[in-house]
Design an enzyme around this catalytic site. Structure first.
Site, PDB file in Angstrom:
ATOM      1  CG  ASP A  85      -1.948   1.027   1.281  1.00 52.57           C
ATOM      2  OD1 ASP A  85      -2.547   1.281   0.222  1.00 52.57           O
ATOM      3  OD2 ASP A  85      -2.199   1.605   2.364  1.00 52.57           O
ATOM      4  CD  GLU A 137      -3.368   8.336  -4.102  1.00 54.10           C
ATOM      5  OE1 GLU A 137      -3.070   7.341  -3.433  1.00 54.10           O
ATOM      6  OE2 GLU A 137      -3.402   9.489  -3.637  1.00 54.10           O
ATOM      7  CG  HIS A 183      -4.660   8.167   4.023  1.00 54.42           C
ATOM      8  ND1 HIS A 183      -3.997   8.730   2.969  1.00 54.42           N
ATOM      9  CD2 HIS A 183      -5.054   6.944   3.609  1.00 54.42           C
ATOM     10  CE1 HIS A 183      -3.977   7.867   1.954  1.00 54.42           C
ATOM     11  NE2 HIS A 183      -4.621   6.788   2.309  1.00 54.42           N
ATOM     12  CG  ASN A 233      -6.930   0.843   1.057  1.00 56.13           C
ATOM     13  OD1 ASN A 233      -7.414  -0.131   0.491  1.00 56.13           O
ATOM     14  ND2 ASN A 233      -5.803   1.406   0.675  1.00 56.13           N
ATOM     15  CB  THR A 236      -7.221   5.153  11.430  1.00 60.13           C
ATOM     16  OG1 THR A 236      -6.281   5.738  10.527  1.00 60.13           O
ATOM     17  CG2 THR A 236      -7.252   5.960  12.711  1.00 60.13           C
TER      18      THR A 236
HETATM   19  P1  13P Z   1      -7.618   4.928   7.301  1.00 60.64           P
HETATM   20  O1  13P Z   1      -6.423   4.897   8.197  1.00 60.64           O
HETATM   21  O2  13P Z   1      -8.334   6.238   7.325  1.00 60.64           O
HETATM   22  O3  13P Z   1      -8.538   3.759   7.535  1.00 60.64           O
HETATM   23  O4  13P Z   1      -7.071   4.789   5.805  1.00 60.64           O
HETATM   24  C1  13P Z   1      -6.331   3.670   5.441  1.00 60.64           C
HETATM   25  C2  13P Z   1      -5.802   3.779   4.060  1.00 60.64           C
HETATM   26  O5  13P Z   1      -6.418   4.360   3.191  1.00 60.64           O
HETATM   27  C3  13P Z   1      -4.516   3.133   3.773  1.00 60.64           C
HETATM   28  O6  13P Z   1      -4.143   3.278   2.445  1.00 60.64           O
END
Ligand code: 13P
Length: 286
Positions: A85, A137, A183, A233, A236
């Site tokens: 990622d 992206e 994110h 995704n 967090t």
């Molecule tokens: P979050 O941490 O907001 O869930 O996002 C994760 C993400 O997009 C990792 O690429």
């Protein structure tokens, strides 16, 4: 013999065709990964892990991360995908592919359009020779650490015409979009740009990806899935769940500093969260 990991493309192509999505769950150790894989197994869904640079370091390198994901794969009979990622350059992606990753994201979205195209196309050429899926992206996804206004955030969103051109010029399999998610934690109420997603999905037929799944309103996620989002995704939220559960259990009488006690509730909570998100995203095919 260790089971091989799976490439991602075919699963997301199917998801786009049948209008459902998979959660991409951040992977940082075997035991925790296994608690989520058991849910995928029960729901008969592919287990899709995403892993960033920081978590790779936490594992002690790409090979260890691949070994942990392969061990999960030996213990379930659904496909297991380990997706690199937000890898930012060709060298780190090459290292990941050479270590056994079958799915990677090249995030060159901070560069001007032409340079993003060139960097992404270079990865596509190398990865496709090895049967590895590639996510690119276009547009920039804000991070919770960035102190920007809603207007500034909107200015970084993916342009539909550019998206079509980007896919054509790079040959990517999967496209990550910026449509208002962030994110980490939201600093202002989320405004997810569904009309923009709709326009993009009319021009781009490959599977689309939504980053920043934590805290994103679930009704917007469900709507986004109807317009081509095939992967959400999540990172967090998972850290928060483990942090909260492990802190709470230490306050309980009889905790006794046992590892099993420390993590039992956290793994249960993670499994519950994963099941909820998997049902939200793929409920239509379950
Ligand atoms: P979050 O941490 O907001 O869930 O996002 C994760 C993400 O997009 C990792 O690429």
């Amino acid at each position: 013999m260790a089971k091989e990991l799976n490439a991602l493309k075919e699963y997301l192509v199917d998801a786009r065709e049948r209008k459902y999505a998979l959660g991409g769950f951040c992977f940082w150790n075997y035991a925790y990964g296994m608690s989520i894989a058991e849910v995928a197994q029960r729901l008969k869904l592919p287990m899709l892990y995403i892993i960033g640079d920081a978590e790779v370091k936490f594992f002690g390198g790409e090979r260890n991360a691949v070994a942990a994901a392969r061990t999960v794969a030996e213990n379930v009979d659904v496909p297991v995908i380990l997706h690199a990622d937000h890898f930012r350059d060709f060298e780190s992606i090459k290292r990941a592919i050479d270590a056994g990753f079958r799915s990677v994201m090249i995030d060159a979205s901070s560069y001007p359009f032409e340079e993003n195209v060139a960097r992404t196309a270079e990865v596509v050429e190398y990865a496709h020779k090895a049967g590895v899926s590639v996510e690119g992206e276009l547009g920039r996804i804000a991070g919770s650490e960035q102190k920007m206004s809603v207007d500034e955030a909107e200015a970084m969103q993916t342009d539909p015409d550019e998206a079509a051109l980007f896919v054509e010029q790079t040959g990517v399999d999967i496209l990550a979009l910026s449509i208002g998610t962030v994110h980490g934690e939201y600093r202002f109420p989320p405004r997810i740009n569904i009309p923009r997603l709709q326009k993009i999905s009319e021009k781009v037929s490959i599977p689309l990806v939504m980053h920043g799944g934590s805290g994103t309103p679930e009704e917007k996620v469900a709507e986004a899935v109807k317009y081509g989002i095939t992967k959400l995704n999540l990172a967090t939220d998972l850290v928060k769940i483990v942090g909260k559960a492990t802190a709470a259990v230490q306050q309980q009488e009889g905790f006794g500093y046992s590892v099993a006690n420390l993590y039992a509730q956290a793994y249960k909570d993670l499994a519950e969260y994963a099941e909820h998100k998997m049902r939200l995203l793929a409920g239509s095919i379950l």
